[in-house]
Motif scaffolding. Structure first.
Motif, short mmCIF file in Angstrom:
data_model
loop_
_atom_site.label_atom_id
_atom_site.label_comp_id
_atom_site.label_asym_id
_atom_site.label_seq_id
_atom_site.Cartn_x
_atom_site.Cartn_y
_atom_site.Cartn_z
N VAL A 1 -2.04 -9.99 -6.04
CA VAL A 1 -1.57 -8.71 -6.56
C VAL A 1 -0.29 -8.91 -7.34
N LEU A 2 -0.03 -8.00 -8.26
CA LEU A 2 1.19 -8.01 -9.05
C LEU A 2 2.01 -6.80 -8.63
N LEU A 3 3.26 -7.02 -8.23
CA LEU A 3 4.14 -5.95 -7.80
C LEU A 3 5.36 -5.88 -8.71
N GLN A 4 5.83 -4.68 -8.96
CA GLN A 4 7.05 -4.46 -9.75
C GLN A 4 8.13 -3.95 -8.81
N ALA A 5 9.25 -4.66 -8.76
CA ALA A 5 10.37 -4.23 -7.92
C ALA A 5 11.00 -2.97 -8.50
N LEU A 6 11.18 -1.96 -7.66
CA LEU A 6 11.82 -0.72 -8.09
C LEU A 6 13.26 -0.64 -7.59
#
Length: 75
Positions: free
Chosen positions: A37-42
C-alpha cells in the motif's frame, strides 16, 4: 514513480532546532508490488527526547497519521 521525503538530522543542536539542523531528502520509490500500500503522511509527531537518541545523518523517526493513497492487487 512516487517521491518519498525524509527529514535528516544534519547536526545536533542545543535549545530550539533551526531549519539548518535538518535536510529534506527526496527519493524515488519503486512501483508498488502485490499487496503493498502507499500511504501519505498527514501529521508527524517527533518527541523532544528523540534528539538524544539520534546520530547525524539519521532519518528523524516518530509517529504519524497517514492517508491511504493506493493499493495494488495482482490476480
Amino acid at each position: 514513480m512516487v517521491q518519498a521525503k525524509a527529514w535528516i538530522l544534519t547536526k545536533h543542536f542545543d535549545g530550539f532546532p533551526k531549519d539548518s539542523d535538518f535536510e529534506l531528502k527526496v527519493e524515488e520509490l519503486p512501483e508498488a508490488k502485490d499487496g503493498e500500500v502507499l500511504l501519505q503522511a498527514l501529521f508527524l509527531s517527533i518527541d523532544p527526547y528523540m534528539r538524544f537518541r539520534m546520530k547525524e545523518g539519521d532519518v528523524m523517526i516518530g509517529t504519524q497519521v497517514a492517508k491511504h493513497i493506493n493499493q495494488l492487487f495482482l490476480y
